[in-house]
Enzyme design. Structure first.
Site, PDB file in Angstrom:
ATOM      1  N   ARG A   1      37.570 -22.560  14.981  1.00 21.67           N
ATOM      2  CA  ARG A   1      37.051 -24.022  15.076  1.00 21.67           C
ATOM      3  C   ARG A   1      36.146 -23.962  16.187  1.00 21.67           C
ATOM      4  NH1 ARG A   1      35.917 -28.695  12.517  1.00 21.67           N
ATOM      5  NH2 ARG A   1      37.433 -28.258  10.723  1.00 21.67           N
ATOM      6  N   GLY A   2      34.687 -23.510  16.338  1.00 24.37           N
ATOM      7  CA  GLY A   2      33.871 -23.660  17.725  1.00 24.37           C
ATOM      8  C   GLY A   2      33.877 -25.472  18.064  1.00 24.37           C
ATOM      9  N   ARG A   3      32.642 -25.183  18.680  1.00 20.27           N
ATOM     10  CA  ARG A   3      32.475 -26.758  20.014  1.00 20.27           C
ATOM     11  C   ARG A   3      31.382 -26.774  18.611  1.00 20.27           C
ATOM     12  NH1 ARG A   3      27.927 -26.411  24.795  1.00 20.27           N
ATOM     13  NH2 ARG A   3      27.774 -29.348  24.633  1.00 20.27           N
ATOM     14  N   PHE A   4      30.227 -26.331  18.008  1.00 22.89           N
ATOM     15  CA  PHE A   4      29.020 -26.839  16.786  1.00 22.89           C
ATOM     16  C   PHE A   4      30.071 -26.627  15.030  1.00 22.89           C
ATOM     17  CE2 PHE A   4      26.982 -25.792  20.677  1.00 22.89           C
ATOM     18  CZ  PHE A   4      26.639 -27.246  20.837  1.00 22.89           C
TER      19      PHE A   4
ATOM     20  N   ASP B   1      30.209 -13.921  28.577  1.00 27.24           N
ATOM     21  CA  ASP B   1      31.872 -15.579  28.535  1.00 27.24           C
ATOM     22  C   ASP B   1      32.545 -14.297  27.783  1.00 27.24           C
ATOM     23  OD1 ASP B   1      32.841 -17.509  28.359  1.00 27.24           O
ATOM     24  OD2 ASP B   1      32.892 -17.763  26.600  1.00 27.24           O
TER      25      ASP B   1
END
Length: 300
Positions: A21-24, A137
């Site tokens: 799961r990520g930010r969006f 990143d």
């Protein structure tokens, strides 16, 4: 968030269990009946994108991954589907454990193992830089392994093309790993990835990051000072050759920081992390808190 089956054509990719799961968005394991194979599907809810920067991150990720493929150390993008609400990226499926998980479970890695990981990471970055792409990143959480244990950097949502002259701008990255020139608000180039990769190497063999703080702002201050230290207790087993490479990669003076290609030719990498003679040299646990980093300007 809507189930991503609405974004994929029937009999194309069938979504299975959630694996990340990520930010969006959410990452699912998926299955292709057409060729009886499994992949990963990154499903992004476009309604959660708050500004133009977020939307540009999504566009960049698929374009950059397509440009960089095929390469043995770059995660392959297999397909991309889009609706009004969702964007789905079908990616090569890797193992669930990241490099971060490996370090966390073992405190630190032996130098030969760390050198093998670094060689693969540097090959991936050198490939990116030859194509004028900067990842921006690089960190253990973004480094995956496939079923053959081949290392592959992932998450190119913060990536960018270097403009003519080899520069880009924007405060992007994760506190422990971001290069000082990024925090200064200057234009910067591919050297930021080398700094971040050097921090990854330090974390692998020492078990903690070189720049520490109780808050993101304290970490930024430590990064800006750029005072690389090797505490005697934590680093007593770290070889002189490894320290030499780290000093050359985590070098505050960008003009003196080596490139990914040059790092690949360093004796520590060439020897596979074994003890090497470097007569011209100048004279611990990674915690769960370390994983909870604050991305300066995170994308997907």
């Amino acid at each position: 968030m809507p189930v991503a089956s609405q974004t994929l054509e029937p009999n194309s990719y069938q979504l299975l269990d959630e694996i990340g799961r990520g930010r969006f968005g959410t990452i699912f394991r998926c299955f292709s009946p057409a060729d009886d194979s499994f992949a990963a599907c990154k499903v992004i809810d476009k309604r959660r994108l708050s500004d133009a920067t977020d939307r540009q991150c999504l566009v960049n990720e698929s374009k950059l991954m397509t440009l960089l493929s095929p390469h043995p150390h770059i995660l392959r993008i297999l397909d991309a589907r889009e609706t009004d609400d969702c964007l789905s990226l079908v990616l090569e499926l890797c193992e669930p454990d990241t490099l971060y998980d490996r370090i966390l479970s073992r405190k630190a890695l032996p130098e030969p193992e760390a050198a093998g990981c670094m060689a693969q990471l540097l090959r991936a970055l050198a490939h990116c830089h030859r194509l004028s792409v900067v990842h921006r990143d690089v960190k253990p959480e973004n480094i995956l392994f496939d079923s053959r244990d081949v290392l592959k950097p992932a998450d190119f949502g913060s990536g960018a093309w270097l403009r003519e002259g080899g520069a880009v701008e924007g405060i992007v990255g994760t506190p422990y790993y971001v290069a000082p020139e990024v925090l200064m608000g200057r234009e910067y180039g591919e050297e930021v990835d080398v700094w971040s990769a050097g921090v990854v190497m330090y974390v692998m063999i020492v078990g903690s990051p070189p720049f520490w703080g109780e808050s993101a702002s304290e970490v930024f201050e430590a990064v800006l000072r750029g005072n690389l230290r090797f505490p005697a207790r934590a680093c007593r087993a770290v070889s002189a050759a490894a320290k030499d490479l780290l000093r050359k990669m985590i070098c505050r003076d960008v003009s003196r920081r080596i490139s990914a290609e040059q790092a690949l030719r360093h004796p520590w990498i060439l020897s596979g992390g074994e003890t090497v003679d470097l007569p011209d040299l100048k004279g611990s646990c990674i915690s769960q808190k370390h994983k909870e980093t604050v991305t300066v300007e995170s994308c997907v």
